[in-house]
Motif scaffolding. Structure first.
Motif, PDB file in Angstrom:
ATOM      1  N   CYS A 136       0.834  -1.204   0.000  1.00 38.31           N
ATOM      2  CA  CYS A 136       0.000   0.000   0.000  1.00 38.31           C
ATOM      3  C   CYS A 136       0.867   1.250   0.000  1.00 38.31           C
ATOM      4  CB  CYS A 136      -0.887   0.030   1.240  1.00 38.31           C
ATOM      5  SG  CYS A 136      -1.921  -1.419   1.402  1.00 38.31           S
ATOM      6  N   PRO A 137       0.594   2.180  -0.905  1.00 37.47           N
ATOM      7  CA  PRO A 137       1.366   3.430  -0.888  1.00 37.47           C
ATOM      8  C   PRO A 137       1.087   4.222   0.384  1.00 37.47           C
ATOM      9  CG  PRO A 137      -0.308   3.479  -2.625  1.00 37.47           C
ATOM     10  CD  PRO A 137      -0.393   2.144  -1.971  1.00 37.47           C
ATOM     11  N   VAL A 138       2.165   4.697   1.026  1.00 32.04           N
ATOM     12  CA  VAL A 138       2.053   5.535   2.217  1.00 32.04           C
ATOM     13  C   VAL A 138       2.178   6.996   1.803  1.00 32.04           C
ATOM     14  CG1 VAL A 138       3.120   6.118   4.441  1.00 32.04           C
ATOM     15  CG2 VAL A 138       2.993   3.729   3.689  1.00 32.04           C
ATOM     16  N   ASP A 139       3.127   7.267   0.904  1.00 34.66           N
ATOM     17  CA  ASP A 139       3.321   8.592   0.325  1.00 34.66           C
ATOM     18  C   ASP A 139       3.974   8.405  -1.044  1.00 34.66           C
ATOM     19  OD1 ASP A 139       6.107   8.240   0.779  1.00 34.66           O
ATOM     20  OD2 ASP A 139       6.004   9.266   2.704  1.00 34.66           O
ATOM     21  N   GLU A 140       4.635   9.425  -1.543  1.00 33.75           N
ATOM     22  CA  GLU A 140       5.217   9.373  -2.895  1.00 33.75           C
ATOM     23  C   GLU A 140       6.296   8.299  -3.059  1.00 33.75           C
ATOM     24  OE1 GLU A 140       4.444  11.193  -5.741  1.00 33.75           O
ATOM     25  OE2 GLU A 140       2.690  11.783  -4.587  1.00 33.75           O
ATOM     26  N   THR A 141       7.053   7.976  -1.994  1.00 26.97           N
ATOM     27  CA  THR A 141       8.161   7.042  -2.134  1.00 26.97           C
ATOM     28  C   THR A 141       8.106   5.828  -1.208  1.00 26.97           C
ATOM     29  OG1 THR A 141       9.488   8.400  -0.643  1.00 26.97           O
ATOM     30  CG2 THR A 141       9.797   8.754  -2.991  1.00 26.97           C
ATOM     31  N   TYR A 142       7.213   5.820  -0.238  1.00 26.92           N
ATOM     32  CA  TYR A 142       7.149   4.700   0.707  1.00 26.92           C
ATOM     33  C   TYR A 142       5.879   3.880   0.535  1.00 26.92           C
ATOM     34  CZ  TYR A 142      11.249   6.167   3.302  1.00 26.92           C
ATOM     35  OH  TYR A 142      12.535   6.472   3.649  1.00 26.92           O
ATOM     36  N   PRO A 180       1.678  -5.297   3.237  1.00 24.18           N
ATOM     37  CA  PRO A 180       0.325  -5.669   3.669  1.00 24.18           C
ATOM     38  C   PRO A 180       0.322  -6.825   4.669  1.00 24.18           C
ATOM     39  CG  PRO A 180       0.756  -6.562   1.508  1.00 24.18           C
ATOM     40  CD  PRO A 180       1.942  -5.699   1.859  1.00 24.18           C
ATOM     41  N   LYS A 181       1.430  -7.521   4.772  1.00 27.11           N
ATOM     42  CA  LYS A 181       1.497  -8.676   5.671  1.00 27.11           C
ATOM     43  C   LYS A 181       1.954  -8.284   7.077  1.00 27.11           C
ATOM     44  CE  LYS A 181       3.198 -13.410   5.640  1.00 27.11           C
ATOM     45  NZ  LYS A 181       4.034 -14.375   4.914  1.00 27.11           N
ATOM     46  N   CYS A 182       3.000  -7.428   7.162  1.00 30.63           N
ATOM     47  CA  CYS A 182       3.534  -7.109   8.491  1.00 30.63           C
ATOM     48  C   CYS A 182       3.557  -5.611   8.801  1.00 30.63           C
ATOM     49  CB  CYS A 182       4.945  -7.682   8.638  1.00 30.63           C
ATOM     50  SG  CYS A 182       6.178  -6.868   7.610  1.00 30.63           S
ATOM     51  N   GLY A 183       3.231  -4.758   7.808  1.00 28.68           N
ATOM     52  CA  GLY A 183       3.169  -3.315   8.033  1.00 28.68           C
ATOM     53  C   GLY A 183       4.485  -2.570   7.907  1.00 28.68           C
ATOM     54  N   THR A 184       5.585  -3.250   7.612  1.00 32.78           N
ATOM     55  CA  THR A 184       6.881  -2.592   7.462  1.00 32.78           C
ATOM     56  C   THR A 184       6.835  -1.573   6.332  1.00 32.78           C
ATOM     57  OG1 THR A 184       8.030  -4.562   8.240  1.00 32.78           O
ATOM     58  CG2 THR A 184       9.343  -2.995   6.985  1.00 32.78           C
ATOM     59  N   ARG A 185       7.405  -0.392   6.592  1.00 31.14           N
ATOM     60  CA  ARG A 185       7.491   0.648   5.549  1.00 31.14           C
ATOM     61  C   ARG A 185       8.733   0.394   4.686  1.00 31.14           C
ATOM     62  NH1 ARG A 185       5.522   6.381   6.532  1.00 31.14           N
ATOM     63  NH2 ARG A 185       7.554   6.828   5.652  1.00 31.14           N
ATOM     64  N   ILE A 186       8.532   0.441   3.384  1.00 34.39           N
ATOM     65  CA  ILE A 186       9.604   0.147   2.435  1.00 34.39           C
ATOM     66  C   ILE A 186       9.727   1.319   1.475  1.00 34.39           C
ATOM     67  CG2 ILE A 186      10.382  -1.451   0.622  1.00 34.39           C
ATOM     68  CD1 ILE A 186       8.196  -3.371   2.076  1.00 34.39           C
ATOM     69  N   LYS A 187      10.960   1.786   1.284  1.00 37.14           N
ATOM     70  CA  LYS A 187      11.190   2.882   0.347  1.00 37.14           C
ATOM     71  C   LYS A 187      11.289   2.302  -1.067  1.00 37.14           C
ATOM     72  CE  LYS A 187      13.874   6.913  -0.747  1.00 37.14           C
ATOM     73  NZ  LYS A 187      14.940   7.823  -0.375  1.00 37.14           N
ATOM     74  N   ALA A 188      10.466   2.808  -1.969  1.00 37.30           N
ATOM     75  CA  ALA A 188      10.468   2.336  -3.358  1.00 37.30           C
ATOM     76  C   ALA A 188      11.480   3.150  -4.158  1.00 37.30           C
ATOM     77  CB  ALA A 188       9.086   2.516  -3.972  1.00 37.30           C
TER      78      ALA A 188
END
Length: 118
Positions: free
Chosen positions: A97-103, A107-115
């Motif tokens: 799920c997009p959090v903002d423009e780059t993160y 959906p499984k564990c909620g970890t934020r990942i920088k794209a």
């Protein structure tokens, strides 16, 4: 009989090359409007493709460093996800799920990942 050869006329030392017109060389300014219409259409097509689950290749595929959920693209261009250790590579149906423009959030564990945006 002599044939004439076309040569470029010489410029005098104090003569400058013609400058590029402010409209980018387009003769008809309304063709700029056509370009804006085309850009709007492309944005619309991209949004519809994403809604259908097609990966639009505007960023790198994601992989969660915490739980190992990762994205892949099928031969038909559809975005799929499955756990890193999955043998059959079957789509589990979860989507980052997009959090903002780059993160994005896993959906499984909620970890934020920088794209990585391409």
């Amino acid at each position: 009989m002599k044939t004439k050869t076309h040569t470029k006329p010489r410029r005098h030392e104090n003569e400058r090359e013609p400058s590029c017109p402010s409209n980018g060389g387009l003769e008809n300014p309304s063709s700029v409007d056509g370009l804006h219409d085309l850009a709007r259409h492309l944005v619309d097509v991209k949004q519809r493709a994403e809604a259908l689950g097609i990966f639009t290749d505007d960023r790198e595929l994601l992989e969660c460093p915490n739980c190992g959920l990762l994205e892949d693209v099928t031969a038909k261009g559809l975005l799929v996800t499955y756990p890193k250790d999955c043998v059959d590579l079957k789509d589990c149906g979860l989507r980052f799920c997009p959090v903002d423009e780059t993160y994005f959030a896993c959906p499984k564990c909620g970890t934020r990942i920088k794209a990585v945006i391409l």
